[in-house]
Design a protein around this motif. Structure first.
Motif, short mmCIF file in Angstrom:
data_model
loop_
_atom_site.label_atom_id
_atom_site.label_comp_id
_atom_site.label_asym_id
_atom_site.label_seq_id
_atom_site.Cartn_x
_atom_site.Cartn_y
_atom_site.Cartn_z
N GLU A 1 2.17 -3.20 2.17
CA GLU A 1 0.84 -3.44 2.73
C GLU A 1 -0.11 -2.30 2.40
OE1 GLU A 1 -0.91 -5.88 4.22
OE2 GLU A 1 0.82 -7.01 3.52
N THR A 2 0.41 -1.07 2.44
CA THR A 2 -0.44 0.10 2.18
C THR A 2 -0.99 0.04 0.76
OG1 THR A 2 0.81 1.43 3.74
CG2 THR A 2 -0.51 2.63 2.11
N PHE A 3 -0.12 -0.19 -0.22
CA PHE A 3 -0.60 -0.20 -1.60
C PHE A 3 -1.41 -1.47 -1.92
CE2 PHE A 3 2.56 3.21 -2.18
CZ PHE A 3 1.73 4.14 -2.78
N LEU A 4 -1.05 -2.59 -1.29
CA LEU A 4 -1.85 -3.81 -1.51
C LEU A 4 -3.25 -3.63 -0.94
CD1 LEU A 4 0.80 -6.61 -0.77
CD2 LEU A 4 -0.25 -6.10 -2.98
N LYS A 5 -3.32 -3.07 0.27
CA LYS A 5 -4.65 -2.85 0.88
C LYS A 5 -5.43 -1.81 0.10
CE LYS A 5 -4.27 -4.52 5.49
NZ LYS A 5 -4.12 -4.34 6.92
N ALA A 6 -4.73 -0.77 -0.36
CA ALA A 6 -5.42 0.26 -1.14
C ALA A 6 -6.01 -0.36 -2.40
CB ALA A 6 -4.45 1.38 -1.50
N TYR A 7 -5.21 -1.21 -3.06
CA TYR A 7 -5.68 -1.83 -4.31
C TYR A 7 -6.89 -2.73 -4.03
CZ TYR A 7 -5.73 -4.16 -8.77
OH TYR A 7 -6.13 -4.64 -9.98
N THR A 8 -6.76 -3.55 -2.96
CA THR A 8 -7.83 -4.49 -2.63
C THR A 8 -9.12 -3.76 -2.24
OG1 THR A 8 -6.14 -5.98 -1.83
CG2 THR A 8 -8.38 -6.51 -1.19
N ASN A 9 -8.95 -2.63 -1.54
CA ASN A 9 -10.13 -1.94 -0.99
C ASN A 9 -10.54 -0.69 -1.77
OD1 ASN A 9 -10.55 -3.62 1.40
ND2 ASN A 9 -8.52 -2.88 1.98
N LEU A 10 -10.03 -0.57 -3.00
CA LEU A 10 -10.37 0.63 -3.80
C LEU A 10 -11.88 0.86 -3.88
CD1 LEU A 10 -8.07 0.81 -6.94
CD2 LEU A 10 -8.50 2.62 -5.28
N GLY A 11 -12.63 -0.25 -3.90
CA GLY A 11 -14.09 -0.15 -3.99
C GLY A 11 -14.70 0.58 -2.81
N ARG A 12 -13.94 0.59 -1.66
CA ARG A 12 -14.49 1.23 -0.46
C ARG A 12 -14.09 2.70 -0.36
NH1 ARG A 12 -12.83 -3.00 4.15
NH2 ARG A 12 -13.50 -4.89 3.09
N PHE A 13 -13.19 3.14 -1.26
CA PHE A 13 -12.78 4.55 -1.22
C PHE A 13 -13.91 5.38 -1.82
CE2 PHE A 13 -10.70 8.15 -3.51
CZ PHE A 13 -10.35 8.87 -2.38
N GLU A 14 -14.49 6.21 -0.96
CA GLU A 14 -15.71 6.91 -1.40
C GLU A 14 -15.45 8.29 -1.98
OE1 GLU A 14 -17.91 6.69 2.22
OE2 GLU A 14 -18.72 4.70 1.74
N GLY A 15 -14.19 8.73 -1.94
CA GLY A 15 -13.87 10.01 -2.55
C GLY A 15 -14.23 11.21 -1.70
N HIS A 16 -14.55 10.99 -0.41
CA HIS A 16 -14.85 12.14 0.45
C HIS A 16 -13.58 12.89 0.84
CE1 HIS A 16 -18.86 10.77 0.50
NE2 HIS A 16 -18.67 9.75 1.31
N SER A 17 -12.45 12.18 0.83
CA SER A 17 -11.16 12.83 1.14
C SER A 17 -10.28 12.64 -0.09
CB SER A 17 -10.50 12.15 2.34
OG SER A 17 -10.22 10.80 2.03
N ARG A 18 -9.10 13.27 -0.04
CA ARG A 18 -8.14 13.03 -1.12
C ARG A 18 -7.69 11.57 -1.07
NH1 ARG A 18 -2.93 16.62 -1.50
NH2 ARG A 18 -2.40 14.73 -2.63
N PHE A 19 -7.35 11.02 -2.23
CA PHE A 19 -6.85 9.65 -2.28
C PHE A 19 -5.61 9.53 -1.39
CE2 PHE A 19 -4.10 6.44 -4.37
CZ PHE A 19 -4.91 5.33 -4.18
N TYR A 20 -4.74 10.56 -1.43
CA TYR A 20 -3.51 10.51 -0.63
C TYR A 20 -3.82 10.42 0.87
CZ TYR A 20 1.05 11.55 1.27
OH TYR A 20 2.23 11.49 1.99
N THR A 21 -4.83 11.17 1.32
CA THR A 21 -5.21 11.13 2.75
C THR A 21 -5.66 9.72 3.13
OG1 THR A 21 -5.93 13.41 2.55
CG2 THR A 21 -6.64 12.24 4.51
N TRP A 22 -6.38 9.09 2.22
CA TRP A 22 -6.84 7.72 2.45
C TRP A 22 -5.65 6.77 2.55
CZ3 TRP A 22 -7.66 3.35 -1.13
CH2 TRP A 22 -8.53 2.38 -0.62
N LEU A 23 -4.68 6.93 1.63
CA LEU A 23 -3.46 6.12 1.66
C LEU A 23 -2.70 6.32 2.97
CD1 LEU A 23 -1.43 6.46 -1.70
CD2 LEU A 23 -2.52 4.40 -0.79
N VAL A 24 -2.60 7.58 3.39
CA VAL A 24 -1.86 7.89 4.62
C VAL A 24 -2.54 7.24 5.82
CG1 VAL A 24 -1.27 9.76 6.24
CG2 VAL A 24 -0.72 9.99 3.82
#
Lengths: 196, 79
Positions: free
Chosen positions: A54-77
């Motif tokens: 679920e984590t990687f599927l949601k990350a993939y689906t919502n990559l457009g919403r990752f704004e890069g203010h935190s590390r990608f790993y923190t966002w995944l966590v």
């Protein structure tokens, strides 16, 4: 916390643009950490595998919403923690205690009961996998409110402030839980590491 | 500072977040109290054990099933 990939910003940008190869590189870097995080919070291998997916599927689906203010790993966590807590709530709906419910701090309860010295290098007393099993087993015996802070603060090495933000808790609440969690685990590990 | 206060400040002490005055008072107590010294030392070692614990490889089949789930999502996107 796993090593930060040097070209992570570029990989995330490529994955956002549709590169499956770039996303796979990110998965390769973080899959074991997310699985361990989920296993330690949920205490259940099936749930941990569901959370990993679920984590990687949601990350993939919502990559457009990752704004890069935190590390990608923190966002995944953040995604992984939320998914893990949902699993816990579903599995223990009958006796679920909210993570943000206040935890009474009883100083008498916090005071260490067993004071026994350990050897100099406790990790050398056990093989790597055996040690990992011991640490995971003792962690699982803690209440979720306590083990979640240990997982984020001491295993994933997030700061107290980051841990508070990830769990939507105040910094004093994280510190209070961390103290009790560390003391409880220390006492439980006595039997493995005490001198003699 | 007494033993109960040492325990109260233990996490801040081990995380290097105590101010200079409290740090000095706490370390003065540790010089005279074997029990507190042992509690501090074994709690520090507990934290180190968890910090140094590297994640183990994924159990068999887990990564393959993750890849399959991702491939399904990718193909839905591409469709």
């Amino acid at each position: 916390m796993p090593t930060h990939l040097e070209n992570e910003t570029e990989l995330v940008a490529e994955a956002r643009a549709g590169s499956a190869e770039a996303f796979t590189t990110l998965v390769n870097q973080y899959d074991r950490n997310i699985y361990r995080l989920a296993l330690n919070i949920t205490g259940n291998p099936e749930d941990a595998e569901d959370v990993l997916q679920e984590t990687f599927l949601k990350a993939y689906t919502n990559l457009g919403r990752f704004e890069g203010h935190s590390r990608f790993y923190t966002w995944l966590v953040r995604i992984g923690v939320n998914e893990s807590l949902m699993k816990l709530r579903r599995r223990h709906a009958d006796r679920w205690v909210s993570l943000d419910a206040p935890v009474e701090t009883d100083e008498q309860e916090t005071l260490p009961r067993e004071v026994e010295d350990w050897g100099e290098n406790p990790e050398q007393q056990y093989a790597r996998r055996e040690l990992a099993d011991i640490l995971a087993e003792e962690l699982r015996k803690l209440d979720p409110a306590f083990r979640t802070v240990i997982v984020l603060r001491d295993m994933e090495n997030f700061s107290t402030e980051e841990t508070a933000a990830l769990l939507n808790l105040s910094v004093p609440a994280v510190k209070s839980r961390l103290l009790r969690a560390r003391l409880k685990i220390r006492e439980r590990l006595n039997k493995y590491f005490k001198r003699g | 500072m007494n033993c109960q206060e040492v325990v109260r400040w233990l996490t801040d002490y081990l995380d290097g977040e105590l101010d200079a005055t409290l740090l000095e008072t706490l370390e003065a107590h540790l010089r005279d109290c074997d029990d507190c010294r042992i509690v501090v030392d074994t709690t520090r070692k507990t934290i180190e054990l968890y910090c140094r614990c590297e994640p183990l490889p994924l159990p068999p089949g887990v990564r393959e099933r993750l890849d399959a789930a991702l491939a399904r999502r990718l193909s839905q996107r591409g469709a």
